[in-house]
Structure formats: structure tokens, C-alpha cells
Motif scaffolding. Structure first.
Motif, PDB file in Angstrom:
ATOM      1  N   LYS A  35       0.832  -1.213   0.000  1.00  0.00           N
ATOM      2  CA  LYS A  35       0.000   0.000   0.000  1.00  0.00           C
ATOM      3  C   LYS A  35       0.861   1.256   0.000  1.00  0.00           C
ATOM      4  O   LYS A  35       0.522   2.253  -0.654  1.00  0.00           O
ATOM      5  N   ALA A  36       1.962   1.222   0.746  1.00  0.00           N
ATOM      6  CA  ALA A  36       2.854   2.386   0.779  1.00  0.00           C
ATOM      7  C   ALA A  36       3.460   2.652  -0.596  1.00  0.00           C
ATOM      8  O   ALA A  36       3.613   3.811  -1.006  1.00  0.00           O
ATOM      9  N   CYS A  37       3.807   1.592  -1.310  1.00  0.00           N
ATOM     10  CA  CYS A  37       4.350   1.760  -2.666  1.00  0.00           C
ATOM     11  C   CYS A  37       3.336   2.452  -3.570  1.00  0.00           C
ATOM     12  O   CYS A  37       3.687   3.371  -4.329  1.00  0.00           O
ATOM     13  N   ASN A  38       2.076   2.031  -3.494  1.00  0.00           N
ATOM     14  CA  ASN A  38       1.041   2.641  -4.323  1.00  0.00           C
ATOM     15  C   ASN A  38       0.763   4.079  -3.899  1.00  0.00           C
ATOM     16  O   ASN A  38       0.522   4.955  -4.743  1.00  0.00           O
ATOM     17  N   ARG A  39       0.806   4.318  -2.595  1.00  0.00           N
ATOM     18  CA  ARG A  39       0.476   5.651  -2.071  1.00  0.00           C
ATOM     19  C   ARG A  39       1.528   6.686  -2.433  1.00  0.00           C
ATOM     20  O   ARG A  39       1.211   7.857  -2.682  1.00  0.00           O
ATOM     21  N   TRP A  40       2.783   6.288  -2.484  1.00  0.00           N
ATOM     22  CA  TRP A  40       3.864   7.249  -2.692  1.00  0.00           C
ATOM     23  C   TRP A  40       4.429   7.242  -4.108  1.00  0.00           C
ATOM     24  O   TRP A  40       5.366   7.971  -4.405  1.00  0.00           O
ATOM     25  N   THR A  41       3.849   6.447  -4.986  1.00  0.00           N
ATOM     26  CA  THR A  41       4.288   6.446  -6.380  1.00  0.00           C
ATOM     27  C   THR A  41       3.729   7.661  -7.113  1.00  0.00           C
ATOM     28  O   THR A  41       2.538   7.969  -7.004  1.00  0.00           O
ATOM     29  N   GLU A  42       4.580   8.326  -7.868  1.00  0.00           N
ATOM     30  CA  GLU A  42       4.187   9.464  -8.704  1.00  0.00           C
ATOM     31  C   GLU A  42       4.802   9.274 -10.093  1.00  0.00           C
ATOM     32  O   GLU A  42       5.996   9.515 -10.284  1.00  0.00           O
ATOM     33  N   ALA A  43       3.990   8.832 -11.041  1.00  0.00           N
ATOM     34  CA  ALA A  43       4.484   8.574 -12.389  1.00  0.00           C
ATOM     35  C   ALA A  43       4.430   9.845 -13.235  1.00  0.00           C
ATOM     36  O   ALA A  43       3.896   9.864 -14.337  1.00  0.00           O
ATOM     37  N   THR A  44       5.008  10.927 -12.707  1.00  0.00           N
ATOM     38  CA  THR A  44       5.071  12.203 -13.413  1.00  0.00           C
ATOM     39  C   THR A  44       6.467  12.382 -13.989  1.00  0.00           C
ATOM     40  O   THR A  44       7.337  11.525 -13.853  1.00  0.00           O
TER      41      THR A  44
END
Length: 555
Positions: A533-542
Motif C-alpha cells: 500500500k505504501a508503494c502505491n500511495r507514494w508512487t508518482e508517475a510524473t
């Protein structure tokens, strides 16, 4: 074109310059595209693959149902058994489809080979066991549909044809398709119930042997297809529809490819497992952990891989998976075994380890070490650590084992640079409940610190269990004297309590903008869920965002 980037490391042999290649900037994206790309980092491939497989099954069932319901030569049977015919046969088609794929998911040599190709970006090969379980539950569902439909068929045949034919119970238990169907169902029921996680972990031996009922299961399916319930042509009214059949033995056409692949897989594993192997060293660590070093010249490994080990003296057919703790640069293969079950206890004691149990009183030390067989190695998610620019390695308790191999390899590569190295930074987190567990790899971690590469590797240890009063006093005294950490002996201090993953991921994202970070984990399911969940929460594909790719040991 952006310039090539380099990184400098300091090791025992001096300062090294390593080229990491060109890191092209990412283009600006819309909010919807960013959300989609964020989803695709960890969830997309797995969920798309799952939904696609469910859709294929439903579409195939609907197609089979339509074909059978509209077939002109089955009008008589539709008048006798109505919708039961297309329901049962269509469900059987989907069962055949799933069974055709089921064995591929446990062809570990094939998966280890394919996962190194570009297909690994689109197909979650590391989830092969999860997909194996998913297919099994799909077979359970379609088996239920198939059986219920056929019982309605039996009742309708008995009701329509009466005494001219067999009764519903005789059709279900004494006819060719009925009897083989009961055998298949019983074998599959035992396989599924013994493979439930709670049963599998507590009674692994029962699971291991019961799961080999797959021989009965697939053999029964091959015979089941030879006994058909439906005739090919319209019979005259009143004739029994069970002697001359339509369809024949069709299951083999679905199963032959995966069956041959699995047979080759088992032959390769048997031949490879019996090559010359012997135990060279046994080390008993605290907290009932045993280190086994094995010599096997034919075994070529990579960091992060795992093997299966068998001790014929304990169980000639029992193969247990363990992650490698040795580096490919060492001349032996090592594993760390946590002694928690029957097999691990017997194996550790046979190797001369003693744990103070009552049955050890008067037990003489062994005069020789047991023969072991090794199968593998096989690829895992941890093997991909060097494909990222930065990595977060998280081990919980004995789950630290795959990262011992990786850390040793990192130490070797930094001190012996050879070619392009993409990995620039490693954050290593080790979470333990028992303070004595930190002694398992204490020498390795201390070596990493002494080699002056702690700028490349950050070591973070977390103790979640309680401490005694004298241990607390010892920690306070050592902290006042400014010596190494009293728990681990490292310069890096030990943290008490559970890690705050949000703070950790925020720090990594700040330190590594526009970077792909591999988050690799081995340990219990609860902590795995928090990290995922932390990986998904802090991922920013910008364009300047940090993407966290999650990987978990899954064997």
C-alpha cells in the motif's frame, strides 16, 4: 540527448567511477494519465491479467453454451434434459482450459527462463503460485457448475425414460462418467483442502503428499472424457442416451502440451537434484536458526534466487524451498533454516544441532553429515534488484535471507567494478522481534560498514520485541559512552518499534526524484500488505516523480 551520468564509490581498493547510462526525462502527463500510470506500476499487470482470464472463461462458457443449445442434432436431448446439457458441457470445456494452464504455473525452470525476457514487464511471472491457486479456485467453481448440472441431467433422464434406463443414483455412481467423476472430485477436494494456507503451513507433509493426487486427478480426467453422456445423432424416442456417446476423450488435446512440459520439468529436476552434493559446514545461530553450507559445483546461482533441498534420510520425496544466503561469487551455496516444523527440526538435529529439548538428552553427536539433494536455483522478485536505480530491501526476521545474498553481491560489485551498474543506492531495513536474531548476519553488516560504502548502503535495524531490565541498562550505558550500537554492534543505531513507512517513503522520494525504486520484501503477509500500500500511495508517475515497484518473495 541527455549526457551520460556517472557515480563515484569508495571501497577498499580506492575510489571507483561507474557509468550508469543515460536517464531520459519523463514527459508531462495529464492527471488521468498519471493515475493510470501509477496504477500500472504495481496493480495494473496483475489485475488486467486476472480480469482478462476471468473474461476468457466466461466468454468460452457462453460460446460453448450457445453452440450446444443451437446444435440441430441435439434437439432430442434438449427435450429430455433441457439446459442441463449445455451447462454441464460448457463448464467442462472451461475446466479443460484451466487444467491446460495449471501445470505451466509450476514449471519453475520454464518460468525462471521466461521471466528474464521482455515478457516479464507484461506478465507477472513472479505471481505464478498465486495464479496457480487462482486457477485452482476457478476449477472448483466450474466443477460445482458441472456437477450440479449433471445431477439435474440424471434426474431428468430418470424422470423421462423411467425403467428403460438407469436411475439417477446409478448414473451418478455406477456409469462410466459418473464413477470417474466421483473419483476426480474426491481427489481434487483433498488437494484443495490440504493446500489451504493454514493447513499447508501447519501440516506441510500432508499437503506435499496429498497434492500428488494430481496424478489421479489428471488420469481420471483422461478417462472421464472417454465416457460420454450424450449421443451424436438423434435417437428414436425412448432410446437410452448413455451407450453411444458424442465427444469422446477430448481432454488429452487440452492437456498434452502442459503435461509434456511438466513431465520434462520433473525429469530435469530429478536429474539435476541427484548431481554430486555434500554439506561442507553447519553453523547453529541464535533463535533456532541453522546455517547450512553446501558444495555443488554444478549449481550456478544469482543473488536473490532460491533452491529446493531434500534430505533422503528424513523424507525421500520431500523438497522444501529456501532462499539462498550465499553470493554467486562464493564457492559454496548456503541457506539459513529457521527450525519451526517437523522436517526442519529433524534435519537440524541430524546435522548435529541441539536446542535443549528433552529428546536430546543422551543423544550422541553425529559421526557424519547427511546427504542432501539440491534442485534449482530458481528466479524470484529479489533477483531484479540490480535493474533499479535505488532499492529498498525489507526483511522481517528470517525473511532477511534473500537480502544477505544481495548485500554480499553488492559488496563484491562495488569493490570489483565491472561494466555498467544501474543501482546507485540501497536502503536496507531489518525488522526483528528477537534481538538475538541480529547475530545471524552481524559480520556481513559490519563488513559493509567497515568498507566505507555506507554512503551507498544505509542500514536500518528495528527491534519490535521487548527487552529485559539489564538489557535496557546496558543500552543506556553504551549510548552514554558513545560506542557501537549495543544490540547489533553496528555504527547504525537500532530503532525500537515498527517502522513508519510513510516517513521512510517520503524521505526516499525526496532523495530520488524521477527515479525507479525497487521495493523488495520477504516476510509475513501483514507487513507485505503495508509495504504494498505504501508503494502505491507514494508512487508518482510524473515527469519528475518517483515510482516504487513492489516485489515479494513468492515460492
Amino acid at each position: 540527448m541527455p549526457p551520460s551520468q556517472s557515480v563515484y564509490y569508495k571501497g577498499s581498493a580506492g575510489e571507483h567511477k561507474v557509468n550508469i547510462g543515460v536517464l531520459p526525462p519523463r514527459t508531462r502527463k495529464s492527471k488521468l494519465r498519471v493515475r493510470f500510470d501509477n496504477w500500472m506500476v504495481n496493480e495494473g499487470p496483475r489485475q488486467i491479467f486476472t480480469v482478462l482470464w476471468i473474461g476468457i472463461q466466461i466468454a468460452y462458457f457462453a460460446y460453448g453454451y450457445y453452440q450446444l443449445w443451437t446444435a440441430p442434432n441435439l434437439s432430442f436431448f434438449r427435450s429430455v434434459i433441457s439446459h442441463g446439457l449445455p451447462m454441464a458441457r460448457s463448464a467442462a470445456n472451461v475446466i479443460n482450459l484451466n487444467c491446460a494452464i495449471l501445470l505451466f504455473t509450476v514449471c519453475r525452470n520454464l518460468i525462471s527462463m521466461v521471466r528474464t525476457t521482455f515478457l516479464n514487464k507484461f506478465v507477472p511471472f513472479d505471481k505464478n503460485i498465486t495464479f496457480h491457486i487462482f486457477i485452482a479456485w476457478c476449477i472448483v467453481f466450474w466443477t460445482y457448475v458441472h456437477i450440479v448440472a449433471h445431477y439435474f441431467n440424471y434426474l431428468n433422464v430418470e424422470k423421462t425414460l423411467g425403467a428403460q434406463n438407469m436411475s439417477a443414483m446409478e448414473l451418478a455412481w455406477l456409469s462410466g462418467p459418473g464413477l470417474t467423476g466421483q473419483v476426480i472430485t474426491l481427489a481434487f477436494f483433498l488437494m484443495v483442502t490440504s493446500a489451504v494456507e493454514g493447513v499447508r503451513r501447519k501440516y506441510f507433509e500432508q499437503f506435499w503428499f496429498t497434492h500428488h493426487l494430481f496424478i489421479v486427478f489428471f488420469g481420471g480426467l483422461l478417462m472421464h472424457g472417454a465416457f460420454c453422456f450424450i449421443k451424436a445423432d438423434d435417437p428414436p424416442p425412448g432410446s437410452p442416451p448413455i451407450d453411444k456417446c458424442r465427444g469422446g476423450a477430448t481432454f488429452w488435446k487440452w492437456w498434452v502440451l502442459s503435461g509434456v512440459a511438466y513431465l520434462v520439468e520433473r525429469i530435469v529436476r530429478e536429474v539435476r537434484g541427484r548431481r554430486k552434493t555434500y554439506i561442507s559446514k553447519v553453523v547453529q545461530h541464535p533463535s533456532k536458526v541453522v546455517e547450512i553450507q553446501v558444495k555443488k559445483p554444478s549449481c550456478v546461482t544469482k543473488a536473490g534466487q532460491y533452491i529446493f533441498i531434500c534430505c533422503p534420510e528424513i523424507g525421500n520425496f520431500e523438497w522444501h524451498p529456501f532462499t539462498l544466503t550465499s553470493s554467486p561469487h562464493e564457492d559454496f551455496v548456503s541457506i539459513h533454516i529457521r527450525v519451526v516444523g517437523d522436517w526442519t527440526t529433524k534435519f537440524a538435529k541430524r546435522c548435529g544441532c541441539r536446542f535443549g529439548d528433552k529428546d536430546e538428552q543422551g543423544m550422541a553427536p553425529p559421526t557424519s553429515l547427511p546427504l542432501v539433494m539440491i534442485d534449482g536455483p530458481y528466479g524470484s522478485a529479489s533477483e531484479d534488484v540490480f535493474d533499479y536505480e535505488a532499492a529498498i530491501l525489507v526483511g522481517a526476521g528470517i525473511g532477511v535471507t534473500p537480502f544477505a545474498s544481495i548485500l554480499k553481491t553488492i559488496w563484491y560489485r562495488i569493490n570489483n567494478p565491472n561494466g555498467m551498474v544501474r543501482l546507485r543506492k540501497v536502503y536496507f531495513f531489518w525488522v526483528c522481534r528477537d534481538k538475538d536474531a541480529f547475530e545471524w548476519f552481524q559480520d556481513l553488516l559490519m563488513t559493509l560498514e567497515e568498507e566505507n560504502i555506507d554512503g551507498f548502503i544505509e542500514i536500518h535495524t528495528y527491534l519490535t520485541g521487548g527487552l529485559k531490565i539489564d538489557e535496557v541498562k546496558n543500552i543506556i550505558v553504551n549510548d552514554e559512552e558513545g560506542v557501537s550500537d549495543a544490540i547489533t554492534g553496528l555504527r547504525s543505531p537500532t530503532h525500537y518499534g515498527r517502522p513508519n513507512w510513510d516517513q521512510i517513503f517520503k524521505m526516499v522520494r525526496t532523495n530520488h526524484p524521477g527515479t525507479d525504486v525497487g521495493v523488495l520484501f520477504c516476510g509475513p503477509k501483514v507487513l507485505s500488505g503495508a509495504l504494498h500500500k505504501a508503494c502505491n500511495r507514494w508512487t508518482e508517475a510524473t515527469e519528475n516523480g518517483t515510482r516504487f515497484f513492489y516485489g515479494k518473495e513468492n515460492f
